[in-house]
Scaffold this motif. Sequence first.
Motif, PDB file in Angstrom:
ATOM      1  N   ILE B 164     141.999   2.794  69.279  1.00 56.00           N
ATOM      2  CA  ILE B 164     142.994   3.246  68.492  1.00 56.00           C
ATOM      3  C   ILE B 164     144.213   3.891  69.557  1.00 56.00           C
ATOM      4  N   ARG B 165     145.341   3.294  69.193  1.00 57.01           N
ATOM      5  CA  ARG B 165     146.308   3.945  70.133  1.00 57.01           C
ATOM      6  C   ARG B 165     147.007   5.202  69.866  1.00 57.01           C
ATOM      7  N   ARG B 166     147.047   5.601  68.386  1.00 53.57           N
ATOM      8  CA  ARG B 166     147.604   6.550  68.232  1.00 53.57           C
ATOM      9  C   ARG B 166     146.755   7.838  68.161  1.00 53.57           C
ATOM     10  N   ASN B 167     147.337   8.871  68.843  1.00 55.59           N
ATOM     11  CA  ASN B 167     146.683  10.190  69.005  1.00 55.59           C
ATOM     12  C   ASN B 167     146.178  10.753  67.499  1.00 55.59           C
ATOM     13  N   ASP B 168     147.086  10.748  66.706  1.00 57.11           N
ATOM     14  CA  ASP B 168     146.874  11.415  65.265  1.00 57.11           C
ATOM     15  C   ASP B 168     145.694  10.467  64.531  1.00 57.11           C
ATOM     16  N   MET B 169     145.980   9.363  64.908  1.00 55.91           N
ATOM     17  CA  MET B 169     144.821   8.425  64.073  1.00 55.91           C
ATOM     18  C   MET B 169     143.599   8.744  64.668  1.00 55.91           C
ATOM     19  N   PHE B 170     143.559   9.001  65.948  1.00 49.78           N
ATOM     20  CA  PHE B 170     142.177   9.217  66.605  1.00 49.78           C
ATOM     21  C   PHE B 170     141.490  10.508  65.929  1.00 49.78           C
ATOM     22  N   ASN B 171     142.516  11.381  65.923  1.00 56.32           N
ATOM     23  CA  ASN B 171     142.218  12.811  65.206  1.00 56.32           C
ATOM     24  C   ASN B 171     141.666  12.448  63.937  1.00 56.32           C
ATOM     25  N   THR B 172     142.205  11.920  63.283  1.00 57.02           N
ATOM     26  CA  THR B 172     141.774  11.619  61.741  1.00 57.02           C
ATOM     27  C   THR B 172     140.459  11.073  61.804  1.00 57.02           C
ATOM     28  N   PHE B 173     140.375  10.042  62.588  1.00 56.21           N
ATOM     29  CA  PHE B 173     139.241   9.074  62.706  1.00 56.21           C
ATOM     30  C   PHE B 173     137.910  10.370  62.969  1.00 56.21           C
ATOM     31  N   ILE B 174     138.247  11.195  64.154  1.00 57.72           N
ATOM     32  CA  ILE B 174     137.106  12.251  64.578  1.00 57.72           C
ATOM     33  C   ILE B 174     136.941  12.909  63.645  1.00 57.72           C
ATOM     34  N   ASN B 175     137.657  13.486  62.678  1.00 62.39           N
ATOM     35  CA  ASN B 175     137.462  14.357  61.702  1.00 62.39           C
ATOM     36  C   ASN B 175     136.674  14.019  60.653  1.00 62.39           C
ATOM     37  N   VAL B 176     136.986  12.731  60.414  1.00 61.92           N
ATOM     38  CA  VAL B 176     135.959  11.921  59.273  1.00 61.92           C
ATOM     39  C   VAL B 176     134.599  11.596  59.818  1.00 61.92           C
ATOM     40  N   TYR B 178     132.966  12.945  62.337  1.00 58.38           N
ATOM     41  CA  TYR B 178     132.334  14.185  62.545  1.00 58.38           C
ATOM     42  C   TYR B 178     131.552  14.904  61.457  1.00 58.38           C
ATOM     43  N   PHE B 179     132.437  14.682  60.370  1.00 55.31           N
ATOM     44  CA  PHE B 179     132.224  15.358  58.907  1.00 55.31           C
ATOM     45  C   PHE B 179     131.004  14.636  58.347  1.00 55.31           C
ATOM     46  N   VAL B 180     130.961  13.080  58.324  1.00 55.95           N
ATOM     47  CA  VAL B 180     130.000  12.568  57.794  1.00 55.95           C
ATOM     48  C   VAL B 180     128.785  12.673  58.806  1.00 55.95           C
ATOM     49  N   MET B 182     127.814  14.983  60.737  1.00 55.20           N
ATOM     50  CA  MET B 182     127.162  15.870  60.764  1.00 55.20           C
ATOM     51  C   MET B 182     126.541  16.635  59.467  1.00 55.20           C
ATOM     52  N   PHE B 183     127.106  16.240  58.303  1.00 55.53           N
ATOM     53  CA  PHE B 183     126.610  16.755  57.258  1.00 55.53           C
ATOM     54  C   PHE B 183     125.447  15.613  56.382  1.00 55.53           C
ATOM     55  N   ALA B 184     125.510  14.570  56.784  1.00 57.33           N
ATOM     56  CA  ALA B 184     124.462  13.367  56.273  1.00 57.33           C
ATOM     57  C   ALA B 184     123.455  13.289  57.497  1.00 57.33           C
ATOM     58  N   SER B 185     122.906  14.296  58.005  1.00 57.97           N
ATOM     59  CA  SER B 185     122.007  14.294  58.956  1.00 57.97           C
ATOM     60  C   SER B 185     121.127  15.485  58.554  1.00 57.97           C
ATOM     61  N   SER B 186     120.306  15.854  59.786  1.00 58.64           N
ATOM     62  CA  SER B 186     119.321  17.088  59.754  1.00 58.64           C
ATOM     63  C   SER B 186     119.738  18.113  60.548  1.00 58.64           C
ATOM     64  N   LEU B 187     120.995  17.991  60.913  1.00 56.73           N
ATOM     65  CA  LEU B 187     121.850  19.225  61.856  1.00 56.73           C
ATOM     66  C   LEU B 187     121.595  20.377  60.967  1.00 56.73           C
ATOM     67  N   PHE B 188     122.127  20.553  59.852  1.00 55.22           N
ATOM     68  CA  PHE B 188     122.159  21.716  59.370  1.00 55.22           C
ATOM     69  C   PHE B 188     120.965  22.164  58.326  1.00 55.22           C
ATOM     70  N   TYR B 189     120.270  21.259  58.033  1.00 49.95           N
ATOM     71  CA  TYR B 189     119.126  21.280  56.854  1.00 49.95           C
ATOM     72  C   TYR B 189     118.037  20.260  57.060  1.00 49.95           C
ATOM     73  N   PRO B 190     116.974  20.638  56.632  1.00 48.76           N
ATOM     74  CA  PRO B 190     115.775  19.586  56.799  1.00 48.76           C
ATOM     75  C   PRO B 190     116.361  18.520  55.795  1.00 48.76           C
ATOM     76  N   THR B 191     115.892  17.205  56.082  1.00 51.45           N
ATOM     77  CA  THR B 191     116.336  16.029  55.248  1.00 51.45           C
ATOM     78  C   THR B 191     115.474  15.687  53.883  1.00 51.45           C
ATOM     79  N   GLU B 192     114.143  16.466  54.116  1.00 53.91           N
ATOM     80  CA  GLU B 192     113.261  16.219  53.211  1.00 53.91           C
ATOM     81  C   GLU B 192     113.630  16.507  51.602  1.00 53.91           C
ATOM     82  N   GLN B 193     114.465  17.525  51.568  1.00 55.52           N
ATOM     83  CA  GLN B 193     114.919  18.189  50.076  1.00 55.52           C
ATOM     84  C   GLN B 193     116.159  17.326  49.741  1.00 55.52           C
ATOM     85  N   LEU B 194     116.722  16.538  50.559  1.00 57.50           N
ATOM     86  CA  LEU B 194     118.067  15.907  50.115  1.00 57.50           C
ATOM     87  C   LEU B 194     117.694  14.736  49.167  1.00 57.50           C
TER      88      LEU B 194
END
Lengths: 327, 255
Positions: B164-176, B178-180, B182-194
């Motif tokens: 990715i050559r553009r800084n702002d596009m990389f930022n967007t990529f990272i945000n998306v 990281y979000f996915v 982080m939250f689709a994982s066992s990081l904040f909560y146990p996955t058993e109840q998902l």
Amino acid sequence: MSLPENAIEVHDLVKVYRPRSGAPVTALDGLNVNVRRGEIFGLLGRNGAGKTTLLRILTTLMPPTSGSVTVLGRDIEREGLEIRRNMCVVLQENAVELFLSVEDNLSTYARFHAIPPDQIRGRADRVTERFGLSEYRRQKVIDLSGGLKRRVQVAKVFMVEKPLVFLDEPTTGMDPINKRATLDAIREQALAGGTIFLTTHILEEAEELCDTIAIVDKGKLLALGDLPTIKSLIPSALDISITFELLTDEILADLRRLPFLTFSRKRNTIDACIRSDDLSLFQTLARLAQSQRVLHFEVRSATLEDVFLELLSGPPSPDRPDRGRIS
Amino acid sequence: MTMILAVMYREYRIRTTSMTWLFYDLFMPLTYLLLFGIGLDRAFDTGLSVGETTVRYNAFFLSGVITMACFGIAINTSYGFFVDRDNGIFFEFLTYPMTRSEFLIGKILFNCVLSLLQALLTVLLGVLLLSIPLLWNRLPLVLAGVVAGTAGWFFFLTTFALRIRRNDMFNTFINVAYFVLMFASSLFYPTEQLPAWLRAVAAFNPMTWQTDFLRFATIGSGNGGVVFAEAAAFLIFLLISFGAAVRTLHRGILR
Ligand SMILES: Nc1ncnc2c1ncn2[C@@H]1O[C@H](COP(=O)(O)OP(=O)(O)OP(=O)(O)O)[C@@H](O)[C@H]1O
Ligand SMILES: [Mg+2]
């Protein structure tokens, strides 16, 4: 391993850039060129001619599209690391660590080129002295002027001794004193046996420094040889400068009819370039001198700049016939 | 080896020019643990049920914080490619007498040292301040998880940072991303109840693999067999990412 006679051999080199948007660009179009070991080789050409592209390929930054290239006898695609061990580069784009001091820029560079840590300080002393950077040693590069940043970048390559040095427009933005220091350092490196590959738009620099000159245009070689060979491409051209006491419109009109290669006027002086086998100027001048006093008259043999302009400025016209081109 | 040390030396010089940055690197996960962790620890006052056991949220979250920290360092380091590209120094590096792998390995080794310091600091203060019941005998596993995690995420992000050559596009990529991740994982909560679909996504998420492994190593939760299978999957992810990053460095920058 015995070293090859040519430091660089380029054979039928083609490079096509394929930008993500827009049409492909053929930057090098079947280029053939050899650089002899120990020489200073100057690559000239207009903006976009393909100089940096060639340098990027030779320095293993980018693979060619086709053709074969060897540097110091090694294949550019298979033996990149060996080539990089024996060269150093000043790229056209700025390349400095902005957040490090001048000193740290030099020392990190030296470490990357495997200079023993106990030698780094002494080398940095010599290099900063030579490039007039001593007083800025501890300053962060981000706080330096544009020309100083360039000096830091160029100074780095003189921290190490490599058999092959690439310099893409090294003196851009430098003041005359530091330009001189840079040219001297380059010449010294060549005298010590190094091969220098240089691109520049400063033709006096090339004229002064280079053993061999190549002129490229649109990715093709237009001319190659030492300075006399290159100059002979515009057969015995002469630079003339004439100052009249008063340069009248009639005289100017008379002069403009002559087949000059280049022509410019400043107040009562004209500067022009003519072919030496063209005597019409001297006849005209003798006639004009009877009506108006000539204060100054000077004839010089053509410079590299004349050749460059002649070879590269636009298509041949009836009064500017196509000169013998070699490649 | 000289080249790898040279790259590490350079990373060190750059990092130590900015104390704020260094401080942020070292203390960021701790701040997470102290602010966010404590809040949730109070909210789930009776603890979380993970498998058959119940653990305090702080203890559960410790491994998540370490995973985030590894990812954070990987983001900073891969973002460094943009800074280096802007300075022009990036292309000069590629003309130095080193292989592309040495360049990447030098960068990651320095950052692994940083990650290790950060993890040790986090674990130590987690135990002292939040009374997390750490399994000290498994500390080497924690450190191994930190090193592999930092390297895996760095190589993963490098491929994108170079393409990715553009800084702002990389930022967007990272945000998306990281979000996915982080939250689709066992990081904040146990996955058993998902819900089943989210559980399926989480099961294929390297962030879950790393977090589960670290949770096993810090507080002993999870099934050993599953956890080691996840660790193996993460190592494969690491190797593939490394291959992709080296390949991109070879061919993908100037075309
Ligand atoms: N990364 C790239 N992607 C696409 N086209 C490129 C790229 N780099 C260079 N070009 C094109 O290739 C051609 C040659 O460019 P190059 O940079 O080699 O010229 P140059 O002779 O070094 O010019 P200058 O004197 O301005 O530095 C130009 O047409 C340029 O637009
Ligand atoms: Mg150029």
